[in-house]
Design an enzyme around this catalytic site. Structure first.
Site, PDB file in Angstrom:
ATOM      1  N   GLY A 146       0.835  -1.201   0.000  1.00  0.00           N
ATOM      2  CA  GLY A 146       0.000   0.000   0.000  1.00  0.00           C
ATOM      3  C   GLY A 146       0.864   1.243   0.000  1.00  0.00           C
ATOM      4  CG  ASP A 276      -8.455   5.042   4.032  1.00  0.00           C
ATOM      5  OD1 ASP A 276      -9.433   5.294   3.302  1.00  0.00           O
ATOM      6  OD2 ASP A 276      -7.404   4.548   3.607  1.00  0.00           O
TER       7      ASP A 276
END
Length: 494
Positions: A146, A276
């Site tokens: 990520g 998130d």
């Protein structure tokens, strides 16, 4: 007269002394309360471990990192005191790991600390794997990466594990280097997020939270070791894979995400926010949904000066709802955001499709709770568990007749047709066969009778997570094989 006056004087002195003692004690208590309040007012907002990923050199010094692990100031005084102790414990854990990492990676450090001298047992008694164990993990295979982290799959003592480490070529480290910071500084900045996850995941230890098996921190700047966290291995939550699941398995996912949202609304450390909230923050471990990515989370409700500051807004759907502003904090703000996002990413498209017709009214109630925030997370969990019980009990079959059921199918014990007469059907748990779970043989017969292609079915010895029986439907009869654990049922007329 003199003795009477002396006695009155002595009694007056005693009373006044008692009065002054009470005043002093009250002042001390007030001063302690003010000090306590001042202490907690400095611990607010997000966890200042740089969860965002773009801190500039002027905003953070490597040797003077302000580590806060914020906790919600509950209105209940007893809960407040309890959370104060928990906050202190986990602040120490987080600070200790960051101090060790920064001291060991800083080239100017005069004293190098070896892993054996670190008091890990005092701070992390749950830790099972150490650096030597991490280095002995074999068959390391890249899985995903990520903004900050790279995830690998490996094997340790015959068990598959996941290893999270800093992605030195990731966007977080690259952006930091482009800003002119040193390699060590950028590495530490990214590694802080892994350190935060180590502490938070262990603090939230739960059946629906990814289990941390151990971690490793470098011993010095020239050490070949790296910051790593080892966890149980899970598989990514893929949208296509979710949609291809049977309704029973999707029910399990919806039940798990409801448990997670309820857990986050009232952790021992306060209301947990997920800044998130995406499917990528979760993994599946043996079919169980687990929270895995918490580096962008916190434990504090938003501050407010008026009720309008507590509007929970979702710009992508043009939806908003106001939470309560009490004593400068937006109560239930995080909970409402988590509920809405959990519904948007999981429940609203997983639960309705393929559900038994008789369960749809209660499903509509659950969907309304997620879409329009008409229920708290606790209430949603109660209703979701009730839906699960109705499905487990076979209530949805709506069998009103108490008469004993007489089967018209021919039963053949200890018989199977492995690999023969398989066909694909809707809502199957397998891509290559028509495999369902049934409450009982009667339901399996009803399913087969309603399908013109079905000619027979085999009852397997396996049970699903709700205790239902696995059934393989067949489009023909032949190539019979002996199997002491299965039973074949053939459609009437064949």
């Amino acid at each position: 007269m003199f003795w009477k006056f002396k006695r009155r004087f002595r009694i007056g002195m005693l009373r006044s002394g008692f009065y002054y003692c009470c005043v002093v004690i009250c002042l001390i208590l007030v001063m302690n309360l003010l000090a306590l309040k001042l202490n907690f007012e400095t611990i607010e907002g997000e966890n200042y471990i740089d969860a965002g990923g773009t801190t500039l050199p002027s905003e953070r010094k490597l040797q003077n990192i302000d580590v806060h692990y914020p906790f919600f100031n509950d209105l209940n005084p007893n809960m407040f005191v309890s959370r104060q102790g928990l906050r202190h414990t986990y602040e120490n854990r987080l600070r200790k790991l960051l101090e060790i990492m920064e001291t060991n990676l800083d080239n100017s450090a005069a004293k190098i600390v070896t892993e054996k001298t670190l008091p890990y047992e005092a701070y992390f008694p749950e830790r099972l794997l150490y650096c030597d164990d991490v280095m002995n993990i074999t068959d390391m295979t890249y899985m995903a990466s990520g903004w900050t982290k790279a995830v690998f799959k490996g094997t340790f003592k015959g068990r598959q594990v996941a290893v999270k480490t800093v992605d030195v070529n990731g966007q977080d480290v690259t952006t930091c280097r482009d800003a002119g910071r040193s390699e060590t500084d950028c590495y530490v900045k990214a590694a802080k997020k892994i350190v935060k996850e180590i502490v938070v995941l262990q603090a939230l230890a739960n059946d629906n939270v990814l289990k941390v098996l151990g971690f490793c921190l470098p011993r010095d700047a020239d050490d070949n070791l790296y910051v790593a966290m080892v966890t149980e291995l899970g598989e990514s939550v893929d949208l296509i894979k979710l949609l291809q699941m049977s309704w029973e398995d999707r029910l399990r996912i919806c039940l798990d995400i409801t448990k997670i949202v309820a857990m986050m609304s009232e952790t021992p450390y306060g209301s947990m926010s997920m800044n998130d909230f995406r499917r990528q923050q979760f993994v599946l471990v043996d079919g169980v949904l687990k929270l895995s990515d918490v580096d962008d989370s916190g434990f504090d409700d938003s501050h407010c000066a008026s009720p309008r500051d507590c509007d929970v807004k979702f710009s992508s759907t043009n939806f908003s709802q106001r939470s309560r502003c009490i004593r400068g904090r937006c109560i239930e703000y995080n909970e409402k955001k988590n509920i809405y996002n959990a519904g948007r990413h999981f429940v609203t498209f997983l639960l309705p499709h393929g559900a038994p017709h008789t369960l749809r009214p209660i499903i509509s109630e659950i969907l309304d709770g997620y879409k329009n925030l008409t229920m708290t997370s606790k209430r949603l969990l109660v209703v979701m568990k009730r839906l699960t019980r109705l499905y487990e009990s076979g209530w949805y079959l709506n069998r009103t007749s108490p008469a004993k059921y007489t089967s018209s199918y021919k039963m053949v014990d200890n018989t199977d047709m492995p690999g023969f007469h398989d066909y694909r059907c809707r809502m199957s748990v397998s891509m290559a066969t028509c495999t369902w779970s049934a409450y009982d043989v009667r339901e399996a017969e009803d399913v087969c009778s309603a399908d013109d292609e079905c000619k027979a079915f085999v009852v397997a010895p396996y049970k699903t997570w709700t205790g239902r029986t696995v059934v393989h439907f067949k489009n023909g009869v032949g190539s019979l094989a002996h199997n002491p654990n299965t039973t074949l049922y053939v459609k009437p007329g064949l």
